[in-house]
Design a protein around this motif. Structure first.
Motif, mmCIF file in Angstrom:
data_model
loop_
_atom_site.group_PDB
_atom_site.id
_atom_site.type_symbol
_atom_site.label_atom_id
_atom_site.label_comp_id
_atom_site.label_asym_id
_atom_site.label_seq_id
_atom_site.Cartn_x
_atom_site.Cartn_y
_atom_site.Cartn_z
ATOM 1 N N UNK A 1 0.838 -1.214 0.000
ATOM 2 C CA UNK A 1 0.000 0.000 0.000
ATOM 3 C C UNK A 1 0.869 1.257 0.000
ATOM 4 N N UNK B 1 -4.708 -8.533 4.026
ATOM 5 C CA UNK B 1 -5.754 -7.729 4.671
ATOM 6 C C UNK B 1 -5.193 -6.602 5.528
ATOM 7 N N UNK C 1 -7.224 3.768 16.199
ATOM 8 C CA UNK C 1 -6.651 4.925 15.507
ATOM 9 C C UNK C 1 -7.830 5.742 15.010
ATOM 10 N N UNK C 2 -8.304 6.641 15.852
ATOM 11 C CA UNK C 2 -9.546 7.336 15.544
ATOM 12 C C UNK C 2 -10.638 6.295 15.314
ATOM 13 N N UNK D 1 -6.144 -2.161 8.675
ATOM 14 C CA UNK D 1 -6.708 -2.718 7.443
ATOM 15 C C UNK D 1 -6.088 -2.023 6.232
ATOM 16 N N UNK D 2 -5.818 -2.824 5.200
ATOM 17 C CA UNK D 2 -4.976 -2.356 4.097
ATOM 18 C C UNK D 2 -5.480 -1.080 3.433
ATOM 19 N N UNK D 3 -6.783 -0.846 3.462
ATOM 20 C CA UNK D 3 -7.311 0.364 2.804
ATOM 21 C C UNK D 3 -6.712 1.638 3.413
ATOM 22 N N UNK D 4 -6.277 1.547 4.697
ATOM 23 C CA UNK D 4 -5.696 2.715 5.365
ATOM 24 C C UNK D 4 -4.168 2.713 5.291
ATOM 25 N N UNK E 1 -1.767 3.205 2.967
ATOM 26 C CA UNK E 1 -1.025 4.306 2.372
ATOM 27 C C UNK E 1 -1.096 5.540 3.265
ATOM 28 N N UNK E 2 -2.302 5.816 3.764
ATOM 29 C CA UNK E 2 -2.486 7.006 4.599
ATOM 30 C C UNK E 2 -1.645 6.907 5.871
ATOM 31 N N UNK E 3 -1.652 5.735 6.495
ATOM 32 C CA UNK E 3 -0.893 5.607 7.745
ATOM 33 C C UNK E 3 0.607 5.700 7.481
ATOM 34 N N UNK F 1 1.514 9.242 7.040
ATOM 35 C CA UNK F 1 1.356 9.922 8.320
ATOM 36 C C UNK F 1 2.528 9.600 9.251
ATOM 37 N N UNK G 1 -8.465 3.802 0.886
ATOM 38 C CA UNK G 1 -8.379 3.660 -0.571
ATOM 39 C C UNK G 1 -8.716 2.226 -0.972
ATOM 40 N N UNK H 1 -10.248 -6.225 3.374
ATOM 41 C CA UNK H 1 -9.187 -5.432 2.750
ATOM 42 C C UNK H 1 -8.172 -6.276 1.997
ATOM 43 N N UNK I 1 -5.211 -8.305 -3.037
ATOM 44 C CA UNK I 1 -5.130 -6.850 -3.156
ATOM 45 C C UNK I 1 -3.812 -6.410 -3.806
#
Lengths: 970, 176
Positions: free
Chosen positions: A591, A739, A772-773, A795-798, A800-802, A805, B7, B96, B153
């Motif tokens: 990610x 995941x 985390x929030x 979870x992988x969707x976050x 890149x953002x993490x 950050x 994302x 995910x 993924x």
């Protein structure tokens, strides 16, 4: 020349193309061979060894002479058979194996040296001096002999691979194949009919016969219309079935875009894998040559090819044609030519009792003994009862009989059977399970016979498929007999060619026999007969007949060489479609990929994963500078690294603990919830399989981590153990690698960084859920760097953002991202192992972890690891190394005792990992050294012959940095 | 406090249409692997209603909720929350871990024939398969207008690329 009123090329659609730089015109539907013939071009290539001028011999995929290069914008395709290649507007073709031109070829001088260049010449001549072979002889021979040339560029064109399934695969769409397909299709079977030609119909398109009183072509059109309208039938033209494999699997090569100029996304070829319940082989038969003196001149062709060019393409190469045959079938060529207004000079029939019915001179019991005309046939010499005579002729059609195309029946080791009455090999019954042979391929040569046999085998196949055949009335067709007198070779003066593509003569075969290469397989390798692009299709039977004659054995005793796939040439590009360059394997991206690339990190492949090597900063010119900085950063402040590639396996169930105790050497049933433990896993043979940490998330819930490299291997191992040894256990597991995105945060300021995000209250080797929030995350206090370290998973969707950050936060604290290079140095400083050390041949004892093999329980590999030889002083054991004077050392180097000779028998071990440690200011190594643990403090000599390194090193414990683990526990 | 942006695996990738076939990313919603514990099959069956634990290569569906067979003793619950299943089956969040794409249109079967070694012509809605897409493991689900494919993924970009290439080659063949 074109013959008016003949052929099915589209005379309203002229097509311009170039051959050797000269522009010609043909018509839509022409092959390169037919178009050149129409333009009177006779010489189309030079032979392989003697560079003799050669013309078109056949009209099919078996062509040995007319091999050309097709030149396109970014492509140069060698060895294309002009008899298969369709012309298209603007096509450019080039002859090959000649210099400077096709007409005048310097290396034709080889032909004069022919007496010296017989079979085995290279083996006998280029023996000495030995060193000359690779550097002088071989390059020389390769330049002189050969076929087309390659562009030297990557083939970046599009190719395709595809799968197809059917009840019945019919191979070949001549009369037998059409009848079989029709019979099966009417019964509702799912049928694929494949034919290598552009149009279906086989010899029905090439001969002038009639079916049901109408031209055969009309019947073919009707049948194809019926088949084409049925939803259960797929017609595959330009598709050559090339191989037979287990389980009814067939390979086929489809020419998709080779008959048109290249266009975007249109594949050149498609490599098919067809799985068929049953198959019908209706590949037909191939006419063979007769060996006589100078039988390879341009203008000499098979009799049936002349017929094909006349009837299908409306072309005749000759104005005054002669036929030389040993059977009835070739008479048809003479009749068709005469009907079309082409003069037939004579029919030379080897059979003494041959009928004399044609309206031209017929010589029975006669043979062609010689020919003239270097760049094109001008005359032949015929021997007959009245003596020798010359016949002026510009084209000679030869028929030595027909060889059923039994090739595919031999792909699973079936050997063909000799049939003396047909003078041909026939398929062995049942040679390929589920394959039925029909028509000429089975030795049935009349059209009526082909139709009957095709329909009959289709009924058989339908029976196996459990389908009822619908009664089918067959049309009326020619039912002539096939009378043949075997004639392989006309003896006499001069060279008589067998294998045109590899320039093998009857003399070569006799020489092989004389020199005791008398087995057909030995003869093949000695003379190279049958080893050219046509794989002996034109010469095998003739060559073995000559061999049989030379050795005094019969043909059946001599036997054939083995027919192997592919039936006709298959380009590697088609078989490997999509697999070039990055297409070779799936690319796995983390990610954090874009964020790493944005920071200029060079990405390296680790398995299929792409991981950042290092994160260069302004002013750094080498990877080492970046790596040293990153290591120092982690030791001094804080570093962030994406470790998502490590395998993660979620394990649940009442027997989960018991299961882990079985697969790991150490105990996991005693691990408290909320804690993590390092574990070691052995293979059944006692060697180390993998290592990693496993966390206990709940009473019956664990999360295992594996190394990146062994993630799949461990999953497979767990599946095997669970299924094979743990039937009925209540344990369930599934990979969660994908995941979760997981990041290592390491260094003295790791905790401070994380506390800006989450609550961090974990003991060393503790774990737990954190928030985390709105995002439920997991925090682990583990370290692969030797510093205070954490890993945080979201979870992988976050992911890149993490990652972005964490980097931003680290950078405000004087830290930042670190890559694989720094990660490696950090772990070497700390003496942590990777698969460089647990490479499959090391045991827990070797790596100093024998105490991790619990005495309180059994585990996979425990018994095997205790075998004699698996423990003790004779083992190579893990040690640390430091060179005495600070020079670079290398992984892969070997170790020797100082003062001993550097030879294999004195080998004391080998180096597995090295790195430059900015922390300790020098190179460090990890190595396996004979009885190494007892030798700390000793000196060994490190030798790397490849990199020219020879240096003394001090042996030590592998843990160089913070051996007490104070920083780790922080 | 961090406000993390979520994302999808193929973030920013627009649908591709070629030769009447459409390739698009699918948001699978919540995905949970369900692996029944020993002896819990009956209780689980009751708790799953109106879904049933699927036989191999089958999908059980009700409304937006689907239970897709994914392996020995394992199914993915897609588009629903696994309420009331605690203790009956090992439940693992897979939301995910997988990228979902759909391939729809009459030629979808022909496109997949380039990449998947299965005869998909007669595959009916309600069927699924675990197979390979090129060199990638895939969960293949037959849906009304075509197929849905679940790939790892991390391999989403390769899967997309291979499907797009196969679509374009097919379209070029049709135009030839």
């Amino acid at each position: 020349m074109r013959i008016d009123g003949k052929g099915s090329v589209d005379r309203a659609a002229p097509v311009r193309f170039r051959f050797d730089g000269v522009e010609y015109q043909g018509f839509k539907g022409d092959t390169l061979a037919s178009a050149l013939m129409a333009n009177g071009v006779r010489v189309v290539g030079r032979s392989f060894k003697y560079h003799r001028p050669r013309g078109v011999l056949t009209a099919g995929s078996e062509e040995p002479n007319a091999l050309v290069e097709i030149i396109e914008d970014r492509q140069q395709t060698p060895n294309v058979r002009a008899t298969v290649q369709e012309i298209y507007e603007g096509m450019e073709a080039k002859s090959q194996n000649r210099w400077p031109s096709l007409k005048f070829d310097v290396l034709a001088v080889n032909d004069l040296a022919a007496p010296f260049l017989s079979a085995g010449f290279y083996y006998k001549t280029f023996m000495w001096p030995r060193a000359f072979w690779e550097r002088i002889y071989e390059p020389l021979i390769r330049r002189a002999a050969g076929l087309g040339s390659l562009s030297g560029r990557h083939d970046e064109a599009d190719y395709e691979k595809a799968f197809a399934f059917c009840d019945l695969l019919v191979i070949g769409a001549g009369p037998a194949g059409l009848a079989a397909a029709l019979q099966a299709a009417r019964a509702g079977a799912d049928v694929i009919l494949a034919d290598e030609g552009v149009a279906m119909g086989g010899r029905l398109l090439a001969d002038s016969g009639q079916i049901d009183g109408k031209p055969a072509g009309e019947w073919v059109r009707d049948v194809l219309a019926e088949l084409g309208a049925m939803p259960n039938v797929r017609l595959m033209t330009r598709t050559s079935v090339t191989g037979v494999y287990d389980g009814g699997t067939y390979s086929a090569l489809e020419r998709v875009g080779l008959h048109v100029a290249a266009r975007p996304d249109l594949p050149r070829e498609c490599f098919w894998r067809i799985v068929a319940g049953q198959a019908v082989l209706a590949a037909g038969a191939q006419e063979r040559m007769i060996a006589f003196a100078d039988n390879d001149r341009p203008g000499i062709m098979t009799a049936s090819a002349i017929r094909t060019y006349l009837n299908h393409y409306g072309v005749s190469l000759g104005k005054r044609v002669t036929i030389f045959a040993n059977n009835d079938d070739a008479r048809q060529t003479a009749r068709d030519l005469m009907a079309a207004g082409v003069e037939v000079a004579a029919i030379i029939d080897a059979r003494p009792d041959a009928p004399v019915a044609e309206d031209c001179p017929v010589y029975a019991g006669a043979e062609v003994v010689g020919t003239k005309g270097r760049h094109g046939l001008t005359s032949i010499t015929v021997r007959h009862r009245g003596g020798d005579m010359q016949i002026e002729t510009d084209c000679l059609g030869v028929s030595g009989g027909w060889n059923p195309l039994v090739h595919l029946t031999c792909h699973m080791n079936g050997r063909p059977v000799w049939d003396a009455s047909l003078a041909a090999f026939l398929p062995r019954a049942g040679a390929v399970p589920g394959m039925h042979v029909a028509g000429a391929a089975a030795g049935v040569f009349s059209t009526a016979g082909c139709l009957t046999s095709g329909a009959a085998v289709a009924v058989q196949a339908l029976g196996v498929l459990g389908r009822k055949a619908v009664p089918m009335e067959l049309p009326l067709a020619e039912n002539a007999g096939y009378d043949i007198l075997p004639l392989w070779e006309v003896k006499g003066k001069g060279r008589a060619w067998l294998d045109f593509a590899n320039d093998v003569t009857t003399k070569d075969v006799r020489l092989a026999a004389q020199e005791n290469f008398a087995s057909v397989e030995h003869m093949k390798r000695y003379t190279t007969q049958g080893m050219a692009p046509d794989q002996g299709k034109n010469s095998n039977v003739g060559a073995l007949a000559v061999l049989a004659d030379a050795t005094g054995r019969g043909i059946p005793e001599t036997g054939t060489t083995t027919f192997r796939p592919p039936f006709s040439p298959v380009s590697i590009a088609a078989m490997g479609a999509g697999g070039r360059a990055e297409g070779f394997a799936p690319q796995r991206f983390m990610t954090s990929h874009s964020a790493s690339v944005e920071r200029g990190a060079p990405m390296i492949e680790a398995g299929m994963w792409y991981r950042p090597s290092y994160f260069p900063r302004m002013g750094e010119s080498t990877w080492r500078e970046a790596c040293d900085r990153e290591v120092t950063m982690v030791r001094g402040t804080v570093g962030v690294c994406d470790v998502s590639t490590l395998g993660k396996i979620d394990i649940q169930g009442r027997d989960a603990a018991r299961f882990l105790d079985l697969v790991y050497t150490n105990m996991f049933s005693t691990l408290p919830v909320g804690r993590v433990r390092y574990g070691l896993m052995l293979r059944a043979d006692g060697h180390v399989l993998d290592d990693g940490t496993t966390a206990r998330l709940g009473e019956n819930h664990y999360l295992m981590t594996t190394t990146t490299a062994a993630a799949g291997l461990v999953m497979r191992h767990l599946e095997f153990v669970a299924q094979a040894y743990c039937a009925g256990w209540d344990v369930r597991f599934i990979s969660v690698t994908e995941n979760w995105a997981q990041f290592a945060v390491a260094g003295p300021m790791a905790k401070a960084l994380l506390e800006t995000l989450v609550e961090v209250d974990l003991p060393f080797m503790g774990c737990g859920p954190v928030q985390l929030d709105q995002v439920a995350a997991r925090l682990f206090r583990i370290s692969f760097s030797g510093e205070q370290g954490y890993e945080i998973a979201v979870p992988a969707r976050y992911g890149e953002a993490l990652f972005r950050d964490l980097l931003a936060r680290a950078e405000t604290m004087g830290g930042g991202a670190y890559g694989m290079e720094a990660l490696n140095v950090l772990r070497i400083e700390k003496g942590f192992i990777t698969h460089a050390e647990i490479h499959g041949r090391t045991t827990a004892f070797d790596i100093g972890m024998e105490k991790m093999v619990s005495a309180k329980k059994d585990c996979i590999g425990k018994g095997a690891a205790a075998r004699p030889g698996m423990v003790g002083a004779e083992r190579d054991q893990l040690v640390g190394l430091r060179p005495v004077n600070d020079v670079a050392i290398s992984a892969g180097a070997h170790l020797f005792n100082p003062g001993t000779e550097v030879t294999r028998v004195n080998d004391q071990g080998y180096v597995t990992s090295v790195g430059y440690s900015p922390t300790l200011g020098g190179y460090l190594g990890m190595a396996f050294l004979r009885d190494g643990r007892a030798r700390h403090g000793e000196m060994v000599r490190l030798v790397d012959h490849l990199r020219k390194i020879d240096v003394l090193c001090e042996v030590s414990d592998p843990v160089f940095h913070d051996p007490e683990g104070v920083k780790l526990r922080g | 406090m961090a406000d993390l942006i979520a994302k999808t695996p193929l973030w920013g990738q627009g649908a591709v249409v070629s030769g009447g076939v459409t390739l698009a990313e699918v948001d699978l919603g919540q995905v949970t692997s369900v692996a029944p514990f020993v002896g819990q099959e009956k209780t689980l069956a009751a708790a799953l209603k109106p879904l049933v634990f699927p036989a191999p290569n089958m999908v059980s569906a009700k409304g937006a909720a689907r239970l897709v067979w994914t392996g020995r003793g394992q199914a993915f619950l897609i588009g629903a929350v696994p309420d009331g299943l605690d203790g009956l089956a090992a439940l693992t969040d897979q939301s995910d871990g997988w990228a979902g794409v759909s391939l729809t249109g009459a030629g979808a079967v022909d496109v997949l024939a380039r990449l998947i070694p299965l005869d998909l012509r007669d595959m009916a809605v309600g069927a699924c398969a675990r197979t390979s897409l090129g060199h990638m493991a895939v969960v293949l689900i037959r849906v009304k207008d075509g197929f849905e494919l679940l790939v790892f993924r991390s391999m989403a970009r390769t899967a997309w690329h291979e499907l797009e290439v196969a679509m374009k080659m097919r379209a070029a063949r049709l135009a030839c």
